[in-house]
Scaffold this active site. Structure first.
Site, PDB file in Angstrom:
ATOM      1  N   THR A 135       1.549  -2.593  -7.780  1.00  0.00           N
ATOM      2  CA  THR A 135       0.219  -1.969  -7.794  1.00  0.00           C
ATOM      3  C   THR A 135      -0.362  -1.940  -9.205  1.00  0.00           C
ATOM      4  O   THR A 135       0.384  -1.972 -10.198  1.00  0.00           O
ATOM      5  CB  THR A 135       0.348  -0.530  -7.255  1.00  0.00           C
ATOM      6  OG1 THR A 135      -0.837   0.192  -7.539  1.00  0.00           O
ATOM      7  CG2 THR A 135       1.503   0.228  -7.919  1.00  0.00           C
ATOM      8  N   ASP A 136      -1.684  -1.827  -9.278  1.00  0.00           N
ATOM      9  CA  ASP A 136      -2.332  -1.693 -10.594  1.00  0.00           C
ATOM     10  C   ASP A 136      -2.037  -0.335 -11.235  1.00  0.00           C
ATOM     11  O   ASP A 136      -2.221  -0.151 -12.434  1.00  0.00           O
ATOM     12  CB  ASP A 136      -3.852  -1.908 -10.477  1.00  0.00           C
ATOM     13  CG  ASP A 136      -4.552  -0.944  -9.521  1.00  0.00           C
ATOM     14  OD1 ASP A 136      -3.881  -0.089  -8.908  1.00  0.00           O
ATOM     15  OD2 ASP A 136      -5.793  -1.055  -9.380  1.00  0.00           O
ATOM     16  N   GLU A 137      -1.532   0.623 -10.424  1.00  0.00           N
ATOM     17  CA  GLU A 137      -1.358   1.981 -10.945  1.00  0.00           C
ATOM     18  C   GLU A 137      -0.288   2.062 -12.037  1.00  0.00           C
ATOM     19  O   GLU A 137      -0.243   3.018 -12.800  1.00  0.00           O
ATOM     20  CB  GLU A 137      -1.061   2.952  -9.799  1.00  0.00           C
ATOM     21  CG  GLU A 137      -2.130   2.857  -8.731  1.00  0.00           C
ATOM     22  CD  GLU A 137      -2.119   3.968  -7.695  1.00  0.00           C
ATOM     23  OE1 GLU A 137      -1.608   5.053  -7.971  1.00  0.00           O
ATOM     24  OE2 GLU A 137      -2.672   3.722  -6.607  1.00  0.00           O
ATOM     25  N   TYR A 178       4.636   8.302  -8.114  1.00  0.00           N
ATOM     26  CA  TYR A 178       4.515   7.037  -7.358  1.00  0.00           C
ATOM     27  C   TYR A 178       4.462   5.851  -8.315  1.00  0.00           C
ATOM     28  O   TYR A 178       5.249   4.903  -8.200  1.00  0.00           O
ATOM     29  CB  TYR A 178       3.254   7.066  -6.468  1.00  0.00           C
ATOM     30  CG  TYR A 178       2.821   5.692  -5.983  1.00  0.00           C
ATOM     31  CD1 TYR A 178       3.626   4.952  -5.120  1.00  0.00           C
ATOM     32  CD2 TYR A 178       1.601   5.126  -6.391  1.00  0.00           C
ATOM     33  CE1 TYR A 178       3.242   3.678  -4.678  1.00  0.00           C
ATOM     34  CE2 TYR A 178       1.206   3.873  -5.958  1.00  0.00           C
ATOM     35  CZ  TYR A 178       2.021   3.152  -5.103  1.00  0.00           C
ATOM     36  OH  TYR A 178       1.640   1.900  -4.675  1.00  0.00           O
ATOM     37  N   LYS A 182       7.113   2.766  -8.956  1.00  0.00           N
ATOM     38  CA  LYS A 182       6.737   1.353  -8.789  1.00  0.00           C
ATOM     39  C   LYS A 182       6.976   0.598 -10.106  1.00  0.00           C
ATOM     40  O   LYS A 182       7.472  -0.528 -10.104  1.00  0.00           O
ATOM     41  CB  LYS A 182       5.269   1.219  -8.367  1.00  0.00           C
ATOM     42  CG  LYS A 182       4.950   1.648  -6.950  1.00  0.00           C
ATOM     43  CD  LYS A 182       5.643   0.818  -5.879  1.00  0.00           C
ATOM     44  CE  LYS A 182       5.135  -0.609  -5.779  1.00  0.00           C
ATOM     45  NZ  LYS A 182       5.745  -1.305  -4.604  1.00  0.00           N
TER      46      LYS A 182
HETATM   47  P1  NAD Z   1       2.512   1.870   3.685  1.00  0.00           P
HETATM   48  O1  NAD Z   1       2.940   3.230   3.246  1.00  0.00           O
HETATM   49  O2  NAD Z   1       1.391   1.740   4.647  1.00  0.00           O
HETATM   50  O3  NAD Z   1       3.763   1.097   4.312  1.00  0.00           O
HETATM   51  C1  NAD Z   1       5.044   1.153   3.752  1.00  0.00           C
HETATM   52  C2  NAD Z   1       6.027   0.592   4.777  1.00  0.00           C
HETATM   53  O4  NAD Z   1       7.337   0.627   4.177  1.00  0.00           O
HETATM   54  C3  NAD Z   1       6.111   1.410   6.060  1.00  0.00           C
HETATM   55  O5  NAD Z   1       6.105   0.560   7.181  1.00  0.00           O
HETATM   56  C4  NAD Z   1       7.442   2.152   5.947  1.00  0.00           C
HETATM   57  O6  NAD Z   1       8.044   2.414   7.198  1.00  0.00           O
HETATM   58  C5  NAD Z   1       8.251   1.156   5.126  1.00  0.00           C
HETATM   59  N1  NAD Z   1       9.347   1.811   4.393  1.00  0.00           N
HETATM   60  C6  NAD Z   1       9.273   2.919   3.635  1.00  0.00           C
HETATM   61  N2  NAD Z   1      10.497   3.235   3.164  1.00  0.00           N
HETATM   62  C7  NAD Z   1      11.344   2.271   3.604  1.00  0.00           C
HETATM   63  C8  NAD Z   1      12.746   2.038   3.440  1.00  0.00           C
HETATM   64  N3  NAD Z   1      13.504   2.867   2.712  1.00  0.00           N
HETATM   65  N4  NAD Z   1      13.295   0.957   4.030  1.00  0.00           N
HETATM   66  C9  NAD Z   1      12.542   0.107   4.794  1.00  0.00           C
HETATM   67  N5  NAD Z   1      11.228   0.305   5.000  1.00  0.00           N
HETATM   68  C10 NAD Z   1      10.632   1.371   4.407  1.00  0.00           C
HETATM   69  O7  NAD Z   1       2.217   1.084   2.319  1.00  0.00           O
HETATM   70  P2  NAD Z   1       1.103  -0.008   2.005  1.00  0.00           P
HETATM   71  O8  NAD Z   1      -0.136   0.677   1.596  1.00  0.00           O
HETATM   72  O9  NAD Z   1       1.069  -1.013   3.083  1.00  0.00           O
HETATM   73  O10 NAD Z   1       1.733  -0.657   0.684  1.00  0.00           O
HETATM   74  C11 NAD Z   1       2.682  -1.715   0.787  1.00  0.00           C
HETATM   75  C12 NAD Z   1       3.114  -2.122  -0.612  1.00  0.00           C
HETATM   76  O11 NAD Z   1       1.989  -2.552  -1.366  1.00  0.00           O
HETATM   77  C13 NAD Z   1       3.769  -0.993  -1.410  1.00  0.00           C
HETATM   78  O12 NAD Z   1       4.830  -1.529  -2.148  1.00  0.00           O
HETATM   79  C14 NAD Z   1       2.654  -0.510  -2.322  1.00  0.00           C
HETATM   80  O13 NAD Z   1       3.175   0.019  -3.526  1.00  0.00           O
HETATM   81  C15 NAD Z   1       1.902  -1.806  -2.572  1.00  0.00           C
HETATM   82  N6  NAD Z   1       0.457  -1.659  -2.871  1.00  0.00           N
HETATM   83  C16 NAD Z   1      -0.343  -0.917  -2.045  1.00  0.00           C
HETATM   84  C17 NAD Z   1      -1.706  -0.826  -2.318  1.00  0.00           C
HETATM   85  C18 NAD Z   1      -2.631  -0.052  -1.405  1.00  0.00           C
HETATM   86  O14 NAD Z   1      -3.808   0.098  -1.745  1.00  0.00           O
HETATM   87  N7  NAD Z   1      -2.187   0.422  -0.254  1.00  0.00           N
HETATM   88  C19 NAD Z   1      -2.240  -1.488  -3.426  1.00  0.00           C
HETATM   89  C20 NAD Z   1      -1.379  -2.235  -4.233  1.00  0.00           C
HETATM   90  C21 NAD Z   1      -0.034  -2.328  -3.946  1.00  0.00           C
HETATM   91  P1  TYD Z   2      -5.981   7.133  -2.345  1.00  0.00           P
HETATM   92  O1  TYD Z   2      -6.563   6.465  -1.146  1.00  0.00           O
HETATM   93  O2  TYD Z   2      -4.951   8.190  -2.161  1.00  0.00           O
HETATM   94  O3  TYD Z   2      -5.440   5.969  -3.294  1.00  0.00           O
HETATM   95  P2  TYD Z   2      -4.891   6.034  -4.828  1.00  0.00           P
HETATM   96  O4  TYD Z   2      -4.611   7.424  -5.202  1.00  0.00           O
HETATM   97  O5  TYD Z   2      -3.652   5.213  -4.746  1.00  0.00           O
HETATM   98  O6  TYD Z   2      -5.967   5.397  -5.649  1.00  0.00           O
HETATM   99  O7  TYD Z   2      -7.164   7.770  -3.183  1.00  0.00           O
HETATM  100  C1  TYD Z   2      -8.266   6.994  -3.625  1.00  0.00           C
HETATM  101  C2  TYD Z   2      -9.134   7.899  -4.487  1.00  0.00           C
HETATM  102  O8  TYD Z   2      -9.710   8.924  -3.649  1.00  0.00           O
HETATM  103  C3  TYD Z   2      -8.360   8.632  -5.586  1.00  0.00           C
HETATM  104  O9  TYD Z   2      -9.179   8.727  -6.749  1.00  0.00           O
HETATM  105  C4  TYD Z   2      -8.130  10.012  -4.995  1.00  0.00           C
HETATM  106  C5  TYD Z   2      -9.357  10.226  -4.116  1.00  0.00           C
HETATM  107  N1  TYD Z   2      -9.139  11.060  -2.912  1.00  0.00           N
HETATM  108  C6  TYD Z   2      -9.965  12.162  -2.658  1.00  0.00           C
HETATM  109  O10 TYD Z   2     -10.893  12.455  -3.428  1.00  0.00           O
HETATM  110  N2  TYD Z   2      -9.726  12.908  -1.534  1.00  0.00           N
HETATM  111  C7  TYD Z   2      -8.718  12.625  -0.667  1.00  0.00           C
HETATM  112  O11 TYD Z   2      -8.534  13.368   0.348  1.00  0.00           O
HETATM  113  C8  TYD Z   2      -7.892  11.487  -0.926  1.00  0.00           C
HETATM  114  C9  TYD Z   2      -6.762  11.127   0.009  1.00  0.00           C
HETATM  115  C10 TYD Z   2      -8.136  10.729  -2.065  1.00  0.00           C
END
Ligand code: NAD
Ligand code: TYD
Length: 371
Positions: A135-137, A178, A182
């Site tokens: 992630t970019d975070e 988080y 990561k």
């Molecule tokens: P999500 O929380 O929707 O899904 C995570 C999945 O991992 C779930 O299906 C969960 O059951 C599985 N999981 C969790 N713990 C596990 C374990 N111990 N063993 C096996 N499976 C397990 O997450 P997401 O939003 O789809 O993100 C997927 C990946 O992409 C993550 O690594 C996250 O850091 C990265 N990512 C997410 C975003 C975003 O905006 N959502 C952006 C950049 C990177």
């Molecule tokens: P989120 O979807 O949790 O993603 P991330 O924290 O990984 O960027 O949140 C996106 C943005 O929205 C973040 O700045 C936090 C804000 N946010 C709210 O203001 N209210 C909410 O209830 C949630 C879940 C997020």
């Protein structure tokens, strides 16, 4: 017909993982795709109903932290590619339960790396690849040097809210449990490349949006609340900026980088699409109200400013020039189109949302797969 190779996608029942599994199962019938997922609260096999009967798809319920089990799965299935998405992914949860994030994101990634290494190293890593999704975070937070936003700024090479971007060489400076977990997992992946010669690739992507996202994250949570006319909890003043990418564009980038990315490299993925939270929320309300046939402005009063998230990163902005110049990737969707598709999907899939918010999906699949 035997499969050309077996690729294991971890976290395939989650939000982004389910889009990656769907793309690979449909696009590569010659590959066997294993979806390995623990099915935490965030994993939902209903996300993959349309591919669950395909001959090249196999689901395995397992925990990435279970090193012995993962080793067995990799060797018995002759896995030669891992696309690793399994993680705990929600910042707010990491603030209340950091240990779970360290366990899954750090120790889980390490156990996966070591299990793959044990199986791959003796063959000289032949035709193997470990692709870690990050992630970019991990890069920390950027300043808001143009708080009002300036859409013209891109013409001078800057972003609407500031001139700087995260690049592949930006120093890691995670702030939340988080992002710290990561970041640590990213370091382990690079260490396996540098120390053992494992063929790895790492990508760092901006915030994703689209169908099948668990409604604890901003966009699906707020769409669901607007539908039910429930308050929209905006953290702080809603001034934080996030860079949004449609999830299928991320999945396309993953496909491209898995096949063509250079071993040992890092690629940033993002669409140069920064939005201040409050402005994005107004677009969500406007779009949802229009699609629900409510008068414009009907739900503006749902906006409720609440206590800010602890350590809330101000701005994320990804520079994905390297990916564009080296591999030719660009996002396919304009944000307006992506948001319209997304709001429409959640409104049309209320059953999916109800199922997820009630927790029924966990019990249904436990019965169905006798888990
Ligand atoms: P999500 O929380 O929707 O899904 C995570 C999945 O991992 C779930 O299906 C969960 O059951 C599985 N999981 C969790 N713990 C596990 C374990 N111990 N063993 C096996 N499976 C397990 O997450 P997401 O939003 O789809 O993100 C997927 C990946 O992409 C993550 O690594 C996250 O850091 C990265 N990512 C997410 C975003 C975003 O905006 N959502 C952006 C950049 C990177
Ligand atoms: P989120 O979807 O949790 O993603 P991330 O924290 O990984 O960027 O949140 C996106 C943005 O929205 C973040 O700045 C936090 C804000 N946010 C709210 O203001 N209210 C909410 O209830 C949630 C879940 C997020």
């Amino acid at each position: 017909m035997p499969f050309e190779r077996t690729i294991m996608i971890t976290g395939g029942a989650g939000f982004i993982g389910s889009h990656v599994v769907r793309l690979f199962v449909n696009k590569y019938p010659q590959y066997r795709i294993i979806n390995l997922d623990k099915l935490t609260y965030a994993g939902n096999l209903a996300n993959l109903k349309d591919v669950e009967d395909k001959p090249n798809y196999k689901f395995i319920k397992a925990d990435i932290c279970d090193y012995e089990e993962i080793k067995k799965i990799i060797s018995t299935n002759n896995v030669t590619g891992v696309i690793h998405l399994a993680a705990e992914s929600h910042v707010d949860r990491s603030i209340v339960d950091p240990f779970t994030f360290a366990r899954t994101n750090v120790m889980g990634t390490l156990s996966l790396l070591q299990a793959a290494r044990e199986y791959w190293e003796p063959s000289g890593w032949s035709a193997c690849r470990f692709y870690h999704i990050s992630t970019d975070e991990v890069y920390g937070a950027l300043e808001l040097t143009r708080p009002e936003g300036d859409p013209q700024a891109s013409e001078c090479g800057g972003g609407p809210f500031g001139d700087d971007f995260f690049t592949e060489t930006t120093r890691y400076q995670p702030h939340s449990p988080y992002s710290a977990a990561k970041a640590s997992s990213d370091h382990f992946v690079r260490a396996y490349h540098d120390t053992y010669g494992m063929p790895t690739v790492v990508t760092n992507c901006s915030n994703n949006y689209g169908p099948y996202q668990f409604p604890e994250k901003l966009i699906p949570l707020f769409i669901n609340n607007i539908r039910h006319r429930k308050p929209l909890p905006v953290y702080g003043k809603g001034e934080n900026v996030r860079d949004w990418l449609y999830v299928e564009d991320h999945a396309r980038a993953i496909d491209l980088i898995f096949h063509e990315g250079k071993v040992g490299e890092t690629y940033n993925i993002g669409g140069f699409n920064e939005w201040k939270n409050i402005d994005l929320i107004k677009v969500l309300i406007k779009t949802a109200d229009r699609l629900l046939g409510r008068p414009e402005g009907a739900d503006d009063d749902l906006i409720t400013f609440v206590t800010d998230r602890k350590g809330h990163d101000m701005r994320y902005a990804i520079d994905s020039t390297k990916l564009n110049e080296e591999l030719g990737w660009t996002p396919s969707l304009q944000f307006e189109e992506g948001i319209e598709k997304t709001v429409r999907w959640y409104l049309e899939n209320q059953d999916w949302l109800d199922n997820v918010t009630s927790g029924d999906y966990l019990r249904y699949y436990e019965r169905m797969y006798k888990l």
